[in-house]
Write a protein that holds these residues in place. Structure first.
Motif: not given
Ligand SMILES: Cc1ncc(COP(=O)(O)O)c(C=O)c1O
Length: 353
Positions: A40-42, A62-64, A139-141, A169-171, A201-203, A217-222
């Protein structure tokens, strides 16, 4: 009300495009029997989150904690994942309050984080689900070896207040498969559970089936696209649902137009493209280059446009990165066929803690 009557700059979402994206991605994940857990961060709005749950999402990401508090407060409590290392007493107290209200899973990639989660959950008399984050190329967490994943899984299994729920994991492009395979092999050998294996990851969303280990699978921007997705062919112009409607406020020279949307409207994100930096794609002027901004001005090179915009004209701009763009706004105007259907408060904007 027609969108031409909205004062500018204003953030809008086209409902036909939003619904088509929602359906397109939900169908793919249903076909492949992979749970879809939208991020939902998108959009940061309750209305869209409820639409996603209704369409078949297994839960939300939810990222936070603050974003999860908004979702839970809005009645979505069945399954929230916070894929983030949570540290510090203030956050742990909020997390425990949230875990009393909603089904929560968090991620961790270190002993320090796991110990903190365990102490807080044990003291609160709760059981908190934990995923181990593995590093999959950003190369993040995330732990970088299967052995480290096993070590954390054993710790989670041993400590009070925690439940080992799996891996994330992401992406997660297809090349990310080995760390999942290796970690799962070690977990299986040790008899440790991993009911969730979460990619994102949407990509690479439509390649998720190439990692058969993934359960979700977790996607936001899609859901709304953006200029990067447009250039990569993942979304057409029509499928880019998020649009800033802006007004041309100046034409100081023949080749330049200035819009009333700068970084405080579009966000400070700049996408480097083959044609130089991009702040957004102007739908009515595809040959224009929105190349720079100041806080309240969008600087656009219109020298390549046969027909040039005039002062007072309104244009629709697709942002390069929808997530921080949404985060700049209080409201999202939901539009269908040019008519306003709803004005949604962006309750989770600014929820960075
Ligand atoms: C941990 C995590 N999962 C899923 C996503 C969603 O990826 P996207 O924005 O490419 O759909 C992100 C995006 O930053 C992320 O950090």
């Amino acid at each position: 009300m027609h969108i031409d009557e909205l004062d500018t700059p204003v953030l809008t979402v086209d409902l036909d495009a939003l619904e088509a994206n929602l359906d397109r991605y939900q169908r793919y994940f249903d076909e492949h029997k992979i749970g879809l857990r939208p991020h939902i961060k998108t959009h940061k709005t309750l209305a869209i989150a409820h639409m996603q749950m209704k369409a078949g999402a297994i839960g939300l990401t939810c990222q936070k904690i603050g974003e999860a508090e908004v979702m839970a407060g809005g009645g979505i409590t069945s399954d929230l994942l916070i894929p983030y290392n949570i540290l510090g007493q203030q956050k742990l107290d909020r997390l425990m309050a949230l875990a009393r209200q909603a089904h929560i899973t968090v991620a961790a990639d270190s002993d320090v984080v796991v110990h903190g989660l365990s102490e807080a959950a044990h003291a609160a008399g709760l059981t908190l689900g934990v995923l181990i984050e593995v590093e999959t190329g950003s190369n993040r967490t995330g732990v970088t070896t299967a052995e480290e994943a096993l070590h954390l899984a054993q710790l989670i299994d041993k400590l009070p207040g925690l439940e080992m729920r799996g891996l994330m994991g992401y992406p997660t492009p297809p090349e990310a498969r080995p760390i999942f395979q290796e970690s799962i092999a070690l977990l299986d050998r040790a008899g440790l559970p991993h009911p969730i294996v979460s990619g994102g990851g949407t990509k690479c969303a439509f390649q998720a089936h190439e990692l058969p280990e993934l359960t979700e699978y977790r996607i936001g921007e899609h859901i709304v696209g953006g200029v990067g997705h447009l250039l990569a062919g993942r979304h057409s112009v029509d499928e880019c649902a998020l649009r800033v409607i802006a007004t041309v406020v100046s034409r100081p020279v023949n080749g330049r137009a200035v819009l009333d949307c700068g970084s405080k409207t579009m966000s400070a994100t700049i996408l480097q493209t083959e044609n130089g930096p991009s702040i957004g794609h102007i739908v009515e002027y595809p040959d224009a280059r929105f190349y720079s901004y100041s806080e309240e001005h969008g600087h656009v090179d219109v020298s390549a446009c046969d027909r040039k915009p005039v002062i007072g004209e309104r244009v629709q701009v697709i942002p390069v990165h929808p997530c921080p763009c949404v985060n700049e706004h209080d409201e999202l105007v939901a539009v269908r066929k040019g008519e306003v259907e709803a004005i949604w408060p962006i309750y989770a904007r600014g929820k960075i803690r």
